[in-house]
Design a protein around this motif. Structure first.
Motif, mmCIF file in Angstrom:
data_model
loop_
_atom_site.group_PDB
_atom_site.id
_atom_site.type_symbol
_atom_site.label_atom_id
_atom_site.label_comp_id
_atom_site.label_asym_id
_atom_site.label_seq_id
_atom_site.Cartn_x
_atom_site.Cartn_y
_atom_site.Cartn_z
ATOM 1 N N THR A 45 -9.886 2.401 6.175
ATOM 2 C CA THR A 45 -10.220 2.425 4.746
ATOM 3 C C THR A 45 -9.813 1.114 4.095
ATOM 4 O O THR A 45 -8.817 0.491 4.507
ATOM 5 N N PRO A 46 -10.576 0.635 3.097
ATOM 6 C CA PRO A 46 -10.174 -0.580 2.371
ATOM 7 C C PRO A 46 -8.891 -0.337 1.582
ATOM 8 O O PRO A 46 -8.704 0.742 1.015
ATOM 9 N N LEU A 47 -8.029 -1.325 1.564
ATOM 10 C CA LEU A 47 -6.781 -1.231 0.810
ATOM 11 C C LEU A 47 -6.816 -2.061 -0.461
ATOM 12 O O LEU A 47 -6.022 -1.814 -1.382
ATOM 13 N N PHE A 48 -7.718 -3.040 -0.504
ATOM 14 C CA PHE A 48 -7.832 -3.922 -1.672
ATOM 15 C C PHE A 48 -9.293 -4.083 -2.069
ATOM 16 O O PHE A 48 -10.189 -4.011 -1.223
ATOM 17 N N VAL A 49 -9.492 -4.298 -3.351
ATOM 18 C CA VAL A 49 -10.796 -4.695 -3.871
ATOM 19 C C VAL A 49 -10.671 -6.138 -4.332
ATOM 20 O O VAL A 49 -9.790 -6.474 -5.121
ATOM 21 N N ARG A 50 -11.525 -7.006 -3.801
ATOM 22 C CA ARG A 50 -11.465 -8.425 -4.150
ATOM 23 C C ARG A 50 -12.168 -8.654 -5.485
ATOM 24 O O ARG A 50 -13.177 -8.034 -5.779
ATOM 25 N N HIS A 51 -11.608 -9.539 -6.306
ATOM 26 C CA HIS A 51 -12.254 -9.959 -7.547
ATOM 27 C C HIS A 51 -11.938 -11.439 -7.754
ATOM 28 O O HIS A 51 -11.093 -12.015 -7.036
ATOM 29 N N PRO A 52 -12.605 -12.131 -8.688
ATOM 30 C CA PRO A 52 -12.466 -13.595 -8.813
ATOM 31 C C PRO A 52 -11.022 -14.085 -8.964
ATOM 32 O O PRO A 52 -10.685 -15.172 -8.495
ATOM 33 N N LYS A 53 -10.162 -13.312 -9.598
ATOM 34 C CA LYS A 53 -8.796 -13.780 -9.845
ATOM 35 C C LYS A 53 -7.790 -13.276 -8.801
ATOM 36 O O LYS A 53 -6.596 -13.556 -8.910
ATOM 37 N N GLY A 54 -8.245 -12.537 -7.821
ATOM 38 C CA GLY A 54 -7.323 -12.042 -6.801
ATOM 39 C C GLY A 54 -7.795 -10.744 -6.203
ATOM 40 O O GLY A 54 -8.974 -10.572 -5.913
ATOM 41 N N VAL A 55 -6.861 -9.798 -6.041
ATOM 42 C CA VAL A 55 -7.190 -8.501 -5.469
ATOM 43 C C VAL A 55 -6.460 -7.415 -6.249
ATOM 44 O O VAL A 55 -5.444 -7.674 -6.900
ATOM 45 N N ARG A 56 -6.992 -6.214 -6.174
ATOM 46 C CA ARG A 56 -6.279 -5.059 -6.733
ATOM 47 C C ARG A 56 -6.344 -3.922 -5.723
ATOM 48 O O ARG A 56 -7.256 -3.858 -4.885
ATOM 49 N N LEU A 57 -5.366 -3.050 -5.789
ATOM 50 C CA LEU A 57 -5.256 -1.961 -4.826
ATOM 51 C C LEU A 57 -6.338 -0.908 -5.040
ATOM 52 O O LEU A 57 -6.688 -0.573 -6.169
ATOM 53 N N THR A 58 -6.862 -0.390 -3.932
ATOM 54 C CA THR A 58 -7.722 0.792 -3.992
ATOM 55 C C THR A 58 -6.826 2.030 -4.103
ATOM 56 O O THR A 58 -5.582 1.928 -4.054
ATOM 57 N N ALA A 59 -7.428 3.193 -4.207
ATOM 58 C CA ALA A 59 -6.641 4.430 -4.239
ATOM 59 C C ALA A 59 -5.836 4.581 -2.953
ATOM 60 O O ALA A 59 -4.667 5.000 -2.969
ATOM 61 N N ALA A 60 -6.444 4.224 -1.819
ATOM 62 C CA ALA A 60 -5.733 4.287 -0.542
ATOM 63 C C ALA A 60 -4.575 3.292 -0.518
ATOM 64 O O ALA A 60 -3.494 3.583 0.007
ATOM 65 N N GLY A 61 -4.812 2.108 -1.087
ATOM 66 C CA GLY A 61 -3.754 1.104 -1.148
ATOM 67 C C GLY A 61 -2.587 1.576 -1.995
ATOM 68 O O GLY A 61 -1.415 1.385 -1.635
ATOM 69 N N GLU A 62 -2.888 2.218 -3.132
ATOM 70 C CA GLU A 62 -1.832 2.753 -4.003
ATOM 71 C C GLU A 62 -1.009 3.790 -3.247
ATOM 72 O O GLU A 62 0.218 3.845 -3.369
ATOM 73 N N ALA A 63 -1.689 4.618 -2.442
ATOM 74 C CA ALA A 63 -0.979 5.652 -1.696
ATOM 75 C C ALA A 63 -0.110 5.057 -0.587
ATOM 76 O O ALA A 63 0.927 5.622 -0.226
ATOM 77 N N LEU A 64 -0.530 3.920 -0.057
ATOM 78 C CA LEU A 64 0.217 3.303 1.039
ATOM 79 C C LEU A 64 1.483 2.599 0.560
ATOM 80 O O LEU A 64 2.449 2.487 1.322
ATOM 81 N N VAL A 65 1.518 2.139 -0.681
ATOM 82 C CA VAL A 65 2.654 1.349 -1.174
ATOM 83 C C VAL A 65 3.997 2.051 -0.959
ATOM 84 O O VAL A 65 4.909 1.470 -0.343
#
Length: 302
Positions: A45-65
């Motif tokens: 599953t993806p853990l980050f969503v890429r955007h022009p200024k960096g990345v942000r956590l997906t729901a799965a990424g938030e759960a993994l933290v």
């Protein structure tokens, strides 16, 4: 999945930017991106969503933290634990403030007697903080005023420790035995400071509400000793755990409350199925101490 994957993941999660995370880790950005993709492939599953200024956590990424933080913290403590084991062992123990003068002295003497080189780490914590620390693996056991709600936690020993009324000695001339709390509705109360002792404060308010009145709180203190000092100075009455009668507060006497007060306990909490080699010794010691405290506290009521 390896620990380095989790370290890299946490660096990116905390910085929100691959470049800054790479600088923090002292590696180049391309290898870091490869490691993150490997972790995402491993987890499916993806853990980050890429955007022009960096990345942000997906729901799965938030759960993994929190899981990653827990695993990295445990790994970091392995070397420390091995060193402690070689030199006598390590035990991290949480405790509520009221236990510092009642349970801890005897417990520490017993532990030191059987394990002279044991490294005992003590942390003063309210009950809810102990439960969180136990689940996270930051402490091995806790002396708390609560029945655990988390499925990973269990009560290893307990003692009844109902709230009682502490009053100035000058007011202890009333008829001996338990008192009706409502008869003190017009008295000034000394209370625990809400943000320092939320469980004590809330329980005091609850007991007064059950007795049909709202306490007239005139003074506050952040510790049991502070509350009892103010009571001993004649500034009011206070609702405190019965075990506080053992603290030898000058100028204060203690009376039980009429009526049942179920669930008010002092308990030894630990994780279920914890294989820490010293926990059976702690359980036996605390069980014996609780029995003694409960008997002595009952004898202190006038």
């Amino acid at each position: 999945m390896e620990l380095r994957h989790l370290r890299y993941f946490m660096a990116v999660a905390e910085t929100g930017n691959l470049s800054r995370a790479a600088e923090k880790l002292f590696i180049a950005q391309p290898p870091l991106s490869v490691q993150i993709r490997q972790l995402e492939d491993e987890l499916g599953t993806p853990l980050f969503v890429r955007h022009p200024k960096g990345v942000r956590l997906t729901a799965a990424g938030e759960a993994l933290v929190p899981e990653a933080r827990y695993l990295l913290d445990r790994a970091a403590r392995v070397k420390e634990r091995l060193h402690d084991a070689a030199s006598g062992g390590h035990l991290a123990l949480g405790f509520v403030p009221s236990a510092s003068s009642t349970v801890l002295p005897d417990l520490l003497r017993r532990m030191r007697k059987q394990h002279p080189h044991l490294n005992i780490e003590l942390r003063e914590m309210i009950s809810s903080e102990q439960a969180e620390a136990l689940v996270a693996g930051h402490i091995d056991a806790g002396i708390a005023r609560t029945q655990p709600q988390h499925p990973r936690l269990a009560v290893a020993a307990r003692m009844a420790d109902p709230f009682c009324l502490a009053m100035p000695t000058s007011q202890a001339h009333r008829k001996p035995g338990p008192v009706d709390l409502h008869s003190f509705a017009d008295h000034a109360f000394v209370a625990f400071t809400r943000h320092r002792g939320p469980a004590y404060f809330d329980q005091s308010i609850h007991l007064c509400a059950k007795a049909g009145f709202s306490p007239r709180i005139r003074y506050e203190a952040s510790t049991v000793h502070g509350v009892l000092d103010l009571v001993g100075a004649g500034l009011g009455v206070a609702l405190v755990p019965a075990s506080c009668a053992l603290l030898g507060a000058k100028g204060a006497k203690f009376r039980g409350l009429r009526g049942p007060h179920p669930g008010e306990v002092l308990a030894l909490l630990q994780r279920k199925s914890d294989a820490h080699p010293l926990l059976p010794l702690v359980q036996d010691a605390v069980h014996a101490i609780f029995e003694s405290l409960e008997r002595r506290a009952g004898g202190m009521m006038v």
